[in-house]
Design a protein around this motif. Structure first.
Motif, short mmCIF file in Angstrom:
data_model
loop_
_atom_site.label_atom_id
_atom_site.label_comp_id
_atom_site.label_asym_id
_atom_site.label_seq_id
_atom_site.Cartn_x
_atom_site.Cartn_y
_atom_site.Cartn_z
N GLU A 286 0.90 -1.11 0.13
CA GLU A 286 -0.02 -0.25 0.12
C GLU A 286 0.98 1.19 -0.06
N LEU A 287 2.24 1.17 0.32
CA LEU A 287 3.02 2.30 0.45
C LEU A 287 2.89 3.33 -0.75
N PRO A 288 3.28 2.70 -1.99
CA PRO A 288 3.31 3.69 -3.14
C PRO A 288 1.93 4.66 -3.19
N GLU A 289 0.62 3.93 -2.84
CA GLU A 289 -0.64 4.62 -3.20
C GLU A 289 -0.65 5.55 -2.17
N ILE A 290 -0.04 5.24 -0.80
CA ILE A 290 -0.20 6.22 0.13
C ILE A 290 0.97 7.52 -0.08
N VAL A 291 1.96 7.22 -0.54
CA VAL A 291 2.98 8.27 -0.81
C VAL A 291 2.14 9.01 -1.98
N GLU A 292 1.76 8.55 -2.99
CA GLU A 292 0.98 9.33 -4.22
C GLU A 292 -0.14 10.35 -3.41
N GLY A 293 -0.93 9.63 -2.46
CA GLY A 293 -1.83 10.64 -2.03
C GLY A 293 -1.37 11.78 -1.16
N LEU A 294 0.00 11.45 -0.49
CA LEU A 294 0.60 12.61 0.07
C LEU A 294 1.01 13.70 -0.66
#
Length: 527
Positions: A286-294
């Protein structure tokens, strides 16, 4: 579906391989799973893993909680209920409050309600990570019982905080009177519904002519049914599963036969292992999607990492402080149950063990992913991506730092040496077996004293009853002696149940012996 199926199968295979690798390296397998998920997430062309927020709790939490309740020692929970209760409720509330105040003060735009939401998410330690680490270091049963009991109940208290904070963020107000009434209903109603449903299933499986496959199938649906029923009544589904699981575990000898217990153990062990593995892989994926949201929110990655590390430090410090407060309270009010160490200096270091076991994991991820994307009015949920990222940093950093250093701290600091109020496991096992042999001998002598001469092979049976049957021929095991053998196994179970009432006896040893008796009964069926 054909595109995602190979990926799901590859995930299960990766979980198995990484678990074997972790065992070889002697580290907790959740650490490798999270790191593997993080690395795999950067591989181009892989399908996006998405879990719907409304389903994350229902898919993963009920079976994980049910299995934990089934495995824990209720006797040990009763013995250490004060410290378990304080860690499961008071410490969780204190941790959530500390996180809320810190987030409100240091993170721009974070209200107290959002802070409590974040605190409710990251406050509960993960039982799976702690249990995986404890496999490589031997800890006293009191310590393991406290950690297991705490992990079983703190999920409920943290999710109650999460639910109230979520409502406060959505409505913009928090009414203490309504919250208190709602809290009592969630606790009492959830526990009551869980016990009622568990009683119904126990009676049904006890009276219906079920076999092992049907019993196992029922145990797989029971936690989901308990959780769903409680949530429909606006109670705590977590407490329903926990209370129901504890009741069914205490009555496992009543409504399950030996075949159901043996096969069910293997099925549940594999099922929960896969569920835990999938969740820890999802954490990394899930990390890449979370970073993109940031980035879409305009938050710099370095800033978000700083917030995550700050919250993690608050979690660790709060737990260590709570551990020392619990020790001081125990020494003042209940000195008789306080663990005895070889020196005062070592005793002062012992709370560090409990304080350093606060790895975060499955429940924190499930709660974070369950945050709705939008509020009721359609506006985006405030700071959702930042909360997800902080949760990820808390999980990753506690797994890596505490997870990798905890075994070293225990061995290097010799924190568990000199604990004098617990006898060794081997000594307890020897006492149990001597008592069991004497009990069986007296049972046979009293009930069948006049029958051996009239039963073929009975004298041989009497000589070999205490050993595992290794006969290469079944000429001496006729229907009469087989019935006696089954009766003998049942009286052994009754003896062990009575023996388990002794607070000095480790219930895990009793369960291991009961499992051996179940295996012996199943062996008789194929003779």
């Amino acid at each position: 579906m054909h595109n995602i199926l190979p990926f799901l199968l590859a995930m299960v295979a990766a979980i198995v391989l990484l678990n074997m690798w972790a065992a070889k390296l002697k580290i907790a397998y959740p650490i490798l799973l999270v790191m593997a998920g993080l690395l795999v997430s950067f591989v181009p062309g892989l399908p996006l893993v998405e879990v719907h927020p409304d389903l994350i709790f229902f898919i993963f939490l009920p079976p994980l909680l049910f299995e934990a309740a089934w495995s824990i020692s209720l006797k040990e929970m009763k013995k250490w209920w004060r410290i378990i209760g304080s860690f499961a409720f008071l410490v969780v509330f204190f941790t959530a409050f500390s996180v809320a105040v810190t987030a409100n003060h240091f993170i721009p735009g974070f209200s107290i309600a959002l802070g409590f939401l974040l605190g409710g998410i990251v406050s509960p330690p993960d039982a799976v990570s702690t249990g995986a680490i404890m496999k490589f270091v031997k800890v006293p049963r009191s310590t393991s019982a406290i950690l297991e009991g705490e992990s079983l109940l703190n999920d409920a208290s943290s999710l109650i905080i999460f639910r109230f904070a979520l409502a406060a963020v959505g409505t913009g107000q928090f009414i203490w009177q309504d919250a208190a009434v709602s809290f009592l209903w969630m606790v009492i109603g959830g526990s009551g519904i869980g016990l009622l449903i568990a009683w119904f299933f126990v009676q049904a499986q006890k009276r219906l002519p079920t076999d092992a496959p049907s019993d196992i199938a029922l145990t797989l649906i029971e936690p989901y049914f308990m959780y769903w029923a409680a949530e429909q009544m606006h109670c705590s589904g977590v407490l329903a599963v926990v209370s129901g699981g504890l009741m069914m575990s205490a009555n496992r000898l009543v409504f399950l036969n030996s075949a159901s217990r043996i096969r069910g153990f293997s099925v549940w062990e594999s099922f929960v292992f896969i569920l835990n593995g999938v969740v820890f892989l999802i954490i990394g994926l899930e990390l890449p999607e979370i970073v993109e949201g940031l980035r879409s929110d305009g938050i710099r990655l370095q800033t978000a990492i700083g917030y995550g590390l700050l919250v993690t430090c608050v979690l660790v410090i709060s737990r260590i402080i709570s551990s020392y407060c619990a020790m001081i309270a125990t020494l003042i009010f209940r000195p008789s149950v306080a663990p005895r160490a070889s020196s005062n200096a070592r005793r002062l270091l012992m709370p560090l063990l409990l304080g350093w076991t606060g790895m975060r994991g499955v429940v924190s991820l499930a709660a974070a992913l369950a945050i709705p994307i939008t509020l009721d009015g359609g506006t985006p949920f405030p700071h959702r991506n930042l909360i997800l990222f902080i949760t990820f940093i808390a999980i990753l950093s506690t797994l890596l730092v505490q997870g990798l250093t905890l075994p070293y701290i225990i061995r290097r600091g010799r924190l568990l040496e000199g604990i004098a109020n617990e006898e060794s496991e081997e000594l307890t096992r020897q006492k149990m077996k001597r008592g069991l042999k004497q009990h069986v001998y007296e049972f046979l002598k009293n009930k069948y004293e006049n029958e051996p001469n009239g039963l073929g092979g009975m004298e041989k049976f009497l000589r070999q009853w205490e050993e595992r049957a290794k006969a290469t021929e079944d000429s001496w095991m006729n229907e009469k002696t087989k019935a006696i053998f089954v009766e003998l196994l049942e009286t052994q179970r009754q003896y062990l149940v009575e023996l388990n009432k002794d607070p000095k006896i480790d219930e895990e040893i009793i369960r291991q012996q009961l499992y051996q008796i179940d295996l012996e009964e199943e062996r008789l069926k194929i003779i």
